[in-house]
Scaffold this motif. Structure first.
Motif, PDB file in Angstrom:
ATOM      1  N   ARG A   4       0.846  -1.185   0.000  1.00  0.00           N
ATOM      2  CA  ARG A   4       0.000   0.000   0.000  1.00  0.00           C
ATOM      3  C   ARG A   4       0.879   1.231   0.000  1.00  0.00           C
ATOM      4  NH1 ARG A   4      -2.508   1.644   3.634  1.00  0.00           N
ATOM      5  NH2 ARG A   4      -4.519   2.090   2.755  1.00  0.00           N
ATOM      6  N   VAL A  10      -4.743   4.329   6.493  1.00  0.00           N
ATOM      7  CA  VAL A  10      -5.161   2.958   6.754  1.00  0.00           C
ATOM      8  C   VAL A  10      -6.577   2.985   7.314  1.00  0.00           C
ATOM      9  CG1 VAL A  10      -4.678   0.864   8.075  1.00  0.00           C
ATOM     10  CG2 VAL A  10      -2.794   2.270   7.225  1.00  0.00           C
ATOM     11  N   ASP A  14      -8.896  -2.177   5.608  1.00  0.00           N
ATOM     12  CA  ASP A  14      -7.552  -2.731   5.441  1.00  0.00           C
ATOM     13  C   ASP A  14      -7.238  -3.718   6.569  1.00  0.00           C
ATOM     14  OD1 ASP A  14      -6.980  -1.125   3.161  1.00  0.00           O
ATOM     15  OD2 ASP A  14      -6.596   0.564   4.488  1.00  0.00           O
ATOM     16  N   LEU A  53      -0.317  -2.527  10.546  1.00  0.00           N
ATOM     17  CA  LEU A  53      -0.693  -1.520   9.544  1.00  0.00           C
ATOM     18  C   LEU A  53      -0.621  -0.092  10.079  1.00  0.00           C
ATOM     19  CD1 LEU A  53      -3.788  -3.301   7.940  1.00  0.00           C
ATOM     20  CD2 LEU A  53      -1.483  -3.128   6.996  1.00  0.00           C
ATOM     21  N   TYR A  55      -2.846   1.239  12.163  1.00  0.00           N
ATOM     22  CA  TYR A  55      -4.215   1.755  12.084  1.00  0.00           C
ATOM     23  C   TYR A  55      -4.568   2.536  13.341  1.00  0.00           C
ATOM     24  CZ  TYR A  55      -9.315   1.845  12.144  1.00  0.00           C
ATOM     25  OH  TYR A  55     -10.625   2.250  12.225  1.00  0.00           O
TER      26      TYR A  55
END
Length: 337
Positions: A4, A10, A14, A53, A55
């Motif tokens: 990505r 994010v 995802d 990620l 997030y």
């Protein structure tokens, strides 16, 4: 993990793809939804995917879920940001974070962005004003009309239905005077030369006056003292020339007290033999002064937690006490008084 662009935000989608679960499951896990029975292995997988990620749940989404913002807007008047104020801001930040609230500070120092633009952009859950300065006073009604229920003044005068100040400064002056009158019958007060500090200095001076009046002593000799040795020299000369001479000084804070001590030394005098001095705040430099400074120690952590308790109660619809926060004070005795 799929590739990505680092520039893209994010999303929960995802995380769901990474953990191989639904977006609803991601929401239930990361929001700790109590009514959802989700296996611990699934919870762990979701949290690990979110961590990988990077997030972060949307602030807007949290606001919708709670029905309000998580921001508490702190309004600082045009005061010097000194050691104690900086410590209080940090302690407020920490205490609010324990309730999942974010503390953001806006200063009234010129040329600050207009307050109305700030609160409309942030739509905070609460506003905490350290002083009832005019701009906040004019905006209070508009804030409440917009759903911002909490507008508190920590210091300053009570106007137009504002709550009483939540932190009383008079006990500080009272503690200073009570300590000095054990050995001194004529007191002086070293007032700061920053006009905006009157909301703090005035009540502290009132505390000194009350002690003197209660003991039948003369009213304290008040002199404005700039934070520099040359400016403080004139005040020290005036105190020494008074009839009867002033022998004990209650200073607005440690910075002013250090200026008085420097003036005492430059005039060839000694503290406390010729002029005793007591400050407020116990800043790091107080112990390094010549002589080391006797000072009043404040418990700013108690203040911060008391303010946060009132904010959280108000947001939860609980009756909020209008009584000032009971802040413990003590004298750190060194050499200067």
């Amino acid at each position: 993990m799929s590739g990505r662009s680092d520039r893209q935000r994010v999303t929960s989608a995802d995380v769901a793809r990474e953990a191989k679960v639904s977006r609803a499951t991601v929401s239930y896990v990361l929001n700790d939804s109590p009514r959802q029975k989700i296996p611990e292995d699934t919870r762990r997988r979701v949290r690990e995917a979110a961590a990988r990620l990077g997030y972060a749940p949307s602030a807007a989404a949290r606001s919708l879920r709670r029905g309000r913002s998580d921001i508490v807007l702190g309004l600082l008047p045009d005061w010097p940001i000194e050691h104690v104020l900086g410590r209080l801001v940090q302690q407020l930040t920490d205490a609010l974070a324990q309730h999942e609230l974010t503390f953001l500070v806006h200063s009234a120092a010129h040329p600050a962005r207009p307050l109305r633009e700030v609160w409309k952009a942030l739509t905070p859950a609460a506003v905490l004003a350290l002083d009832a300065f005019p701009e906040a006073e004019a905006e209070a009604g508009l804030m409440r009309a917009a759903g911002i229920e909490v507008v508190m003044a920590v210091h300053g005068p009570v106007r137009s239905g504002h709550r009483s100040p939540l932190v009383s400064e008079e006990p500080i002056g009272t503690a200073q005077a009570r300590y000095l009158v054990q050995a001194h019958r004529r007191l002086g007060y070293a007032y700061p030369d920053v006009a905006g500090l009157g909301a703090l200095a005035g009540p502290r001076l009132d505390g000194v006056r009350e002690v003197c009046a209660g003991l039948g002593l003369p009213d304290p000799d008040v002199r404005t003292v700039p934070v520099d040795p040359d400016g403080a020299v004139e005040a020290v000369k005036a105190w020494r020339a008074a009839d009867p001479p002033v022998s004990g000084i209650c200073a607005y804070n440690d910075a002013v007290a250090l200026a008085v001590l420097a003036a005492v030394r430059s005039l060839g005098l000694r503290a406390p033999q010729d002029l005793a001095v007591i400050g407020v705040d116990d800043i790091p430099g107080a112990a390094l002064a010549q002589p080391p400074l006797t000072t009043i120690v404040r418990d700013t952590d108690t203040i911060a937690r008391g303010l946060v308790c009132r904010i959280v109660d108000a947001l939860d619809g609980v009756q909020v006490s209008a009584d000032p926060i009971q802040e413990p004070l003590w004298v750190h005795v060194r050499v200067s008084a």
